[in-house]
Each structure stands twice: as C-alpha cells, then as structure tokens.
Motif scaffolding. Structure first.
Motif, PDB file in Angstrom:
ATOM      1  N   GLU A  40     -16.026   8.173 -32.310  1.00 48.99           N
ATOM      2  CA  GLU A  40     -16.441   8.663 -30.992  1.00 48.99           C
ATOM      3  C   GLU A  40     -16.272   7.581 -29.936  1.00 48.99           C
ATOM      4  O   GLU A  40     -15.794   7.841 -28.828  1.00 48.99           O
ATOM      5  CB  GLU A  40     -17.897   9.118 -31.055  1.00 48.99           C
ATOM      6  N   GLN A  41     -16.654   6.346 -30.273  1.00 48.12           N
ATOM      7  CA  GLN A  41     -16.476   5.236 -29.342  1.00 48.12           C
ATOM      8  C   GLN A  41     -14.986   4.986 -29.082  1.00 48.12           C
ATOM      9  O   GLN A  41     -14.578   4.712 -27.948  1.00 48.12           O
ATOM     10  CB  GLN A  41     -17.110   3.968 -29.917  1.00 48.12           C
ATOM     11  N   ALA A  42     -14.185   5.106 -30.142  1.00 49.41           N
ATOM     12  CA  ALA A  42     -12.749   4.904 -29.994  1.00 49.41           C
ATOM     13  C   ALA A  42     -12.148   5.933 -29.044  1.00 49.41           C
ATOM     14  O   ALA A  42     -11.295   5.607 -28.212  1.00 49.41           O
ATOM     15  CB  ALA A  42     -12.060   4.994 -31.362  1.00 49.41           C
ATOM     16  N   ALA A  43     -12.598   7.181 -29.149  1.00 48.80           N
ATOM     17  CA  ALA A  43     -12.092   8.233 -28.260  1.00 48.80           C
ATOM     18  C   ALA A  43     -12.409   7.916 -26.808  1.00 48.80           C
ATOM     19  O   ALA A  43     -11.601   8.165 -25.914  1.00 48.80           O
ATOM     20  CB  ALA A  43     -12.699   9.574 -28.658  1.00 48.80           C
ATOM     21  N   SER A  44     -13.581   7.332 -26.581  1.00 51.68           N
ATOM     22  CA  SER A  44     -13.975   6.968 -25.223  1.00 51.68           C
ATOM     23  C   SER A  44     -13.073   5.862 -24.672  1.00 51.68           C
ATOM     24  O   SER A  44     -12.618   5.930 -23.529  1.00 51.68           O
ATOM     25  CB  SER A  44     -15.440   6.522 -25.218  1.00 51.68           C
ATOM     26  N   PHE A  45     -12.797   4.854 -25.502  1.00 45.79           N
ATOM     27  CA  PHE A  45     -11.920   3.770 -25.062  1.00 45.79           C
ATOM     28  C   PHE A  45     -10.491   4.280 -24.842  1.00 45.79           C
ATOM     29  O   PHE A  45      -9.826   3.893 -23.879  1.00 45.79           O
ATOM     30  CB  PHE A  45     -11.912   2.632 -26.088  1.00 45.79           C
ATOM     31  N   ALA A  46     -10.031   5.171 -25.728  1.00 43.47           N
ATOM     32  CA  ALA A  46      -8.680   5.711 -25.582  1.00 43.47           C
ATOM     33  C   ALA A  46      -8.558   6.512 -24.293  1.00 43.47           C
ATOM     34  O   ALA A  46      -7.539   6.449 -23.598  1.00 43.47           O
ATOM     35  CB  ALA A  46      -8.336   6.578 -26.784  1.00 43.47           C
ATOM     36  N   ALA A  47      -9.602   7.262 -23.960  1.00 47.00           N
ATOM     37  CA  ALA A  47      -9.583   8.076 -22.736  1.00 47.00           C
ATOM     38  C   ALA A  47      -9.459   7.203 -21.491  1.00 47.00           C
ATOM     39  O   ALA A  47      -8.913   7.633 -20.471  1.00 47.00           O
ATOM     40  CB  ALA A  47     -10.834   8.933 -22.664  1.00 47.00           C
ATOM     41  N   SER A  48      -9.963   5.969 -21.587  1.00 42.72           N
ATOM     42  CA  SER A  48      -9.880   5.057 -20.447  1.00 42.72           C
ATOM     43  C   SER A  48      -8.633   4.177 -20.497  1.00 42.72           C
ATOM     44  O   SER A  48      -8.446   3.308 -19.639  1.00 42.72           O
ATOM     45  CB  SER A  48     -11.131   4.168 -20.398  1.00 42.72           C
ATOM     46  N   GLY A  49      -7.785   4.398 -21.519  1.00 44.96           N
ATOM     47  CA  GLY A  49      -6.547   3.644 -21.620  1.00 44.96           C
ATOM     48  C   GLY A  49      -6.654   2.343 -22.377  1.00 44.96           C
ATOM     49  O   GLY A  49      -5.681   1.583 -22.456  1.00 44.96           O
ATOM     50  N   ASP A  50      -7.812   2.074 -22.985  1.00 44.19           N
ATOM     51  CA  ASP A  50      -7.984   0.841 -23.757  1.00 44.19           C
ATOM     52  C   ASP A  50      -7.662   1.135 -25.222  1.00 44.19           C
ATOM     53  O   ASP A  50      -8.551   1.248 -26.071  1.00 44.19           O
ATOM     54  CB  ASP A  50      -9.418   0.317 -23.610  1.00 44.19           C
ATOM     55  N   PHE A  51      -6.373   1.259 -25.518  1.00 45.66           N
ATOM     56  CA  PHE A  51      -5.956   1.643 -26.860  1.00 45.66           C
ATOM     57  C   PHE A  51      -6.171   0.524 -27.873  1.00 45.66           C
ATOM     58  O   PHE A  51      -6.361   0.797 -29.062  1.00 45.66           O
ATOM     59  CB  PHE A  51      -4.484   2.061 -26.845  1.00 45.66           C
ATOM     60  N   ASN A  52      -6.152  -0.720 -27.425  1.00 45.09           N
ATOM     61  CA  ASN A  52      -6.378  -1.826 -28.339  1.00 45.09           C
ATOM     62  C   ASN A  52      -7.783  -1.758 -28.937  1.00 45.09           C
ATOM     63  O   ASN A  52      -7.964  -1.835 -30.162  1.00 45.09           O
ATOM     64  CB  ASN A  52      -6.176  -3.160 -27.616  1.00 45.09           C
ATOM     65  N   ARG A  53      -8.786  -1.570 -28.104  1.00 43.61           N
ATOM     66  CA  ARG A  53     -10.153  -1.479 -28.602  1.00 43.61           C
ATOM     67  C   ARG A  53     -10.338  -0.213 -29.426  1.00 43.61           C
ATOM     68  O   ARG A  53     -11.063  -0.209 -30.432  1.00 43.61           O
ATOM     69  CB  ARG A  53     -11.153  -1.531 -27.449  1.00 43.61           C
ATOM     70  N   ALA A  54      -9.691   0.866 -29.010  1.00 41.12           N
ATOM     71  CA  ALA A  54      -9.775   2.109 -29.776  1.00 41.12           C
ATOM     72  C   ALA A  54      -9.217   1.907 -31.181  1.00 41.12           C
ATOM     73  O   ALA A  54      -9.803   2.368 -32.177  1.00 41.12           O
ATOM     74  CB  ALA A  54      -9.019   3.220 -29.062  1.00 41.12           C
TER      75      ALA A  54
END
Length: 201
Positions: A40-54
């Motif tokens: 769920e946290q990864a999806a949030s980071f991906a939605a903001s364009g932070d694919f590395n953290r995702a």
C-alpha cells in the motif's frame, strides 16, 4: 541516487519480526509493517512518481509469503521496474548495461507471476517486451510463443509480437543466418494490427 534491487528479494527468514521486549524507557518498539501495508505504501510512492522507493518497498514485501504467492504481486513488481526504467531514461540515464539488467529483472518478476496459479496469460507479452528491451530476442520470442498459445492478442499485443519478431529476424540476418519462422508470424500479427487500425480510423 537510486538503489539497484536486482536479485535482492529477501528470503522469509529475513522478514522483519515483531519485537517481544520493550525498548529503553519501557515503551514497546513499533510493530513492523505487514506485506499488505508495504504494498500500500509502495502504491502511494508510485502514484507520486517515486518509483525507486516503491520498488524498495516491494522488495521488502516479497519476503512475506502471503504476497509472494500472488501472481498479481509479481506482475505489479515487474511493471514498477519498467516504469522506473522509463523514468531513469527520461532523466538521462545512458548506461545501457544497467538498463538491460533492469529489463531482465522485470522479466524475471513477470516469469514468477506466470509460474503461479491464476496468472494472467497477457503477462507473457509483458515478459516479451522486457526481454526485447534487454536484447534477449530468442527468450522474448519464447514468451511470444507462449502468449500465442494461450490468448488472442489485442492491437497493442500484436504490435509487440511484431516488434519481437522483427528484432529476432534482423539479428539472424546480421549474423548471416536463415530468416527465422518468427518473421512470418510477426508479419501476420503486424498485418492484423494494421487492419484493426484501419477499421478504427
């Protein structure tokens, strides 16, 4: 700076565990997130364009059996790697070997998805795309063969099948080899895609 996560998925024995003793001051240490919470946290980071953290969060989540057993988890993991690659290239990444290795990582995730019950057969096309981008044209065509045996390709899938077949054909011709059978199939799929495109004009 980004973390290269190829082959770094932790085993179950490395998953975080809930501490059983209080930390200094008598307070209990925070409970580590579950696999579902990490995704769920990864999806949030991906939605903001932070694919590395995702991706780092997905890498942690794959140590949880309830996530690693889901074909959609590995499909999404592979898709995230591909989105990360697009972002890196757009930002000017020019290390071709690194990009190829990342595409192979995505292909490996797609393969894990396909090995699990309930996998979407369309993921074969995702794997073919990743392997083509990595320059592994023979393996990409093996994925195409599997896709053609299990689904009726749509327009975008037909185009990708055509691209893989053409890449394999060009590679064979440059090596002085006979034109592979893939050339015929690729031509047929591109012709079908063209006909579909004309029908929608």
């Amino acid at each position: 700076v980004f973390a290269l996560i190829i082959g770094s998925c932790a085993g179950p024995e490395e998953a975080a565990t809930t501490p059983s003793a209080p930390i200094d001051g008598g307070e209990m240490a925070p409970i580590p997130p579950t696999g579902a919470e990490l995704v769920e946290q990864a999806a949030s980071f991906a939605a903001s364009g932070d694919f590395n953290r995702a991706l780092n969060l997905y890498d942690r989540a794959c140590s949880f059996p309830e996530k690693a057993a889901l074909p959609q988890f590995w499909r999404e993991f592979g898709n995230l790697v591909e989105l990360f690659i697009q972002q890196r290239v757009a930002e000017g990444e020019s290390d071709g070997l690194l990009i190829a290795d990342l595409h192979r990582e995505a292909a490996a995730h797609f393969a894990k998805s396909l090995d699990l019950p309930g996998a979407e057969q369309a993921v074969w096309i995702n794997r073919a795309f990743a392997l083509r981008q990595a320059g592994d044209f023979n393996q990409a065509w093996e994925a195409v063969d599997a896709a053609l045996a299990s689904l009726t390709p749509n327009l975008s899938q037909q185009l990708e099948i055509g691209r893989v077949g053409l890449a394999l054909t060009i590679e064979a011709m440059q090596a002085g080899q006979a034109v592979p059978a893939a050339a015929t199939t690729a031509g047929e799929q591109l012709h079908l895609a063209t006909e579909i495109g004309r029908a929608h004009v």
